[in-house]
Design an enzyme around this catalytic site. Structure first.
Site, PDB file in Angstrom:
ATOM      1  N   GLN A 154      -4.687  -1.688   9.648  1.00 16.51           N
ATOM      2  CA  GLN A 154      -4.600  -3.002   9.013  1.00 16.51           C
ATOM      3  C   GLN A 154      -5.144  -4.082   9.944  1.00 16.51           C
ATOM      4  O   GLN A 154      -4.796  -4.143  11.118  1.00 16.51           O
ATOM      5  CB  GLN A 154      -3.132  -3.297   8.627  1.00 16.51           C
ATOM      6  CG  GLN A 154      -2.940  -4.560   7.804  1.00 16.51           C
ATOM      7  CD  GLN A 154      -3.564  -4.494   6.415  1.00 16.51           C
ATOM      8  OE1 GLN A 154      -3.703  -3.419   5.832  1.00 16.51           O
ATOM      9  NE2 GLN A 154      -3.950  -5.634   5.881  1.00 16.51           N
ATOM     10  N   ASP A 167     -11.011   2.575   3.928  1.00 17.18           N
ATOM     11  CA  ASP A 167     -11.269   1.134   3.836  1.00 17.18           C
ATOM     12  C   ASP A 167     -12.762   0.847   3.625  1.00 17.18           C
ATOM     13  O   ASP A 167     -13.127  -0.268   3.237  1.00 17.18           O
ATOM     14  CB  ASP A 167     -10.848   0.432   5.139  1.00 17.18           C
ATOM     15  CG  ASP A 167      -9.502  -0.266   5.015  1.00 17.18           C
ATOM     16  OD1 ASP A 167      -9.137  -0.666   3.902  1.00 17.18           O
ATOM     17  OD2 ASP A 167      -8.837  -0.424   6.071  1.00 17.18           O
ATOM     18  N   LYS A 179       0.839  -1.210   0.000  1.00 19.80           N
ATOM     19  CA  LYS A 179       0.000   0.000   0.000  1.00 19.80           C
ATOM     20  C   LYS A 179       0.873   1.259   0.000  1.00 19.80           C
ATOM     21  O   LYS A 179       0.597   2.220  -0.729  1.00 19.80           O
ATOM     22  CB  LYS A 179      -0.947  -0.018   1.214  1.00 19.80           C
ATOM     23  CG  LYS A 179      -2.047  -1.072   1.089  1.00 19.80           C
ATOM     24  CD  LYS A 179      -2.838  -1.302   2.375  1.00 19.80           C
ATOM     25  CE  LYS A 179      -3.822  -2.456   2.178  1.00 19.80           C
ATOM     26  NZ  LYS A 179      -4.643  -2.734   3.377  1.00 19.80           N
TER      27      LYS A 179
HETATM   28  N1  GUN Z   1      -6.975  -7.045   6.142  1.00 23.57           N
HETATM   29  C1  GUN Z   1      -7.300  -7.766   5.042  1.00 23.57           C
HETATM   30  N2  GUN Z   1      -7.810  -6.956   4.100  1.00 23.57           N
HETATM   31  C2  GUN Z   1      -7.791  -5.710   4.604  1.00 23.57           C
HETATM   32  C3  GUN Z   1      -8.193  -4.438   4.091  1.00 23.57           C
HETATM   33  O1  GUN Z   1      -8.688  -4.290   2.965  1.00 23.57           O
HETATM   34  N3  GUN Z   1      -8.007  -3.382   4.928  1.00 23.57           N
HETATM   35  C4  GUN Z   1      -7.492  -3.519   6.169  1.00 23.57           C
HETATM   36  N4  GUN Z   1      -7.380  -2.420   6.920  1.00 23.57           N
HETATM   37  N5  GUN Z   1      -7.132  -4.674   6.681  1.00 23.57           N
HETATM   38  C5  GUN Z   1      -7.279  -5.763   5.889  1.00 23.57           C
END
Ligand code: GUN
Length: 297
Positions: free
Chosen positions: A100, A123, A56
């Site tokens: 996350q 998100d 990211k």
């Molecule tokens: N863990 C797995 N997928 C995601 C996501 O799209 N965002 C976040 N914050 N955590 C995750």
């Protein structure tokens, strides 16, 4: 029947989307606007989470965004995390941020998600964004289903009136995916069935489907006998399987037995290189929208 199978190249589409975003950021800069800024909170050292967050941060650079990575050890308290979230909520330089997941067991994920200002929730996990998405209002849409919609759109895959089976009912993928596919939109207008661990006759349900979205996290769950010839198969699975021949020590396995299913499909996504790259570029798209104040002021 001979079916011309087309592989959906998520990696190539994601690169293209990121270039489009970078062009928009360049225009924003020319117009004297602030550079979009994404912050990410990473707790602990889970291998998958480390990889995703690093990807990211890298994607932010490609898009021309500012990014900030905030790390906590896995013994961080819920209170400390909530304090950091309050700080980011109130920081005018931060357009959007993510925490996350998964988080350590002693932290209530729902408390964390609901503490994030929904206007910075890139998100799309906050109940306000989930609720707005479910009734078709502008909002931040969860990145994986958003990325899948973008793949369907860019490959001109007809969804209107199609029977779609979503395997899995997670808050992050299955539920929002079902909502988006049933919406009055294009892509959308599907007749959607959501299958899960308590579904009876899951094979029969799948065999009826024009479109299968596999998001169970069970490697190789979807087999050839579950797929109607000509179906579109989207594989969301990314289970890590130990593999000594790989430098990383593992390989990614999707939820679909690709080798036997692919010859039946009109379109199929590979793992890796299908849905995964799109998930990250959807987060970038949400960050761009946050930076432009395009959804919330
Ligand atoms: N863990 C797995 N997928 C995601 C996501 O799209 N965002 C976040 N914050 N955590 C995750």
């Amino acid at each position: 029947m001979i079916i011309q199978m087309q592989l959906i190249d998520g990696k190539a589409v994601a690169e293209q989307v990121k270039q489009e975003i970078a062009e928009q950021v360049a225009t924003m800069m020319e117009n004297g606007m602030k550079r979009p800024h994404l912050a990410a909170i990473l707790v602990g050292h889970d291998g998958g989470s480390e990889t995703y967050v690093a990807a990211k941060v890298k994607a932010c650079a490609v898009c021309g965004f500012k990014s900030t990575l905030i790390r906590f050890e896995s013994d961080v308290t819920e209170k400390e995390l909530l304090q950091k979230i309050a700080e980011l909520n109130n920081d005018p330089d931060v357009d959007g941020f993510i925490v996350q997941l998964p988080l350590p067991k002693h932290i209530n994920e729902q408390h964390i998600i609901e503490a994030i200002d929904y206007r910075k929730d890139v998100d799309g996990f906050h109940p306000i964004n989930v609720g707005r998405m479910s009734i078709g209002l502008p909002c931040f849409v969860s990145a994986t289903p958003y990325g899948i919609m973008e793949l369907l759109r860019r490959y001109n895959i007809e969804t209107r009136g199609k029977k779609c089976v979503v395997l899995g009912r997670s808050n992050i993928v299955g539920k929002p995916m079902a909502m988006l596919l049933m919406q009055k939109s294009n892509p959308g207008n599907c007749t959607v069935t959501v299958c899960h661990s308590n579904t009876v006759n899951i094979k029969e349900e799948c065999r009826q489907a024009d479109i299968i979205i596999a998001a169970l996290g069970q490697p190789g769950f979807v087999t050839a006998d579950m797929v109607k010839p000509g179906a579109v198969v989207i594989d969301v699975g990314t289970t890590r399987i130990p593999d000594e021949t790989k430098k990383s020590g593992f390989r990614l396995s999707g939820d679909v037995k690709f080798d036997e299913v692919a010859p039946l499909c009109s379109y199929i996504t590979p793992v890796p290189g299908g849905v995964g790259p799109m998930t990250i570029c959807s987060l970038m798209k949400n960050t761009l929208l946050a930076g432009q104040k395009a959804i919330y002021r």
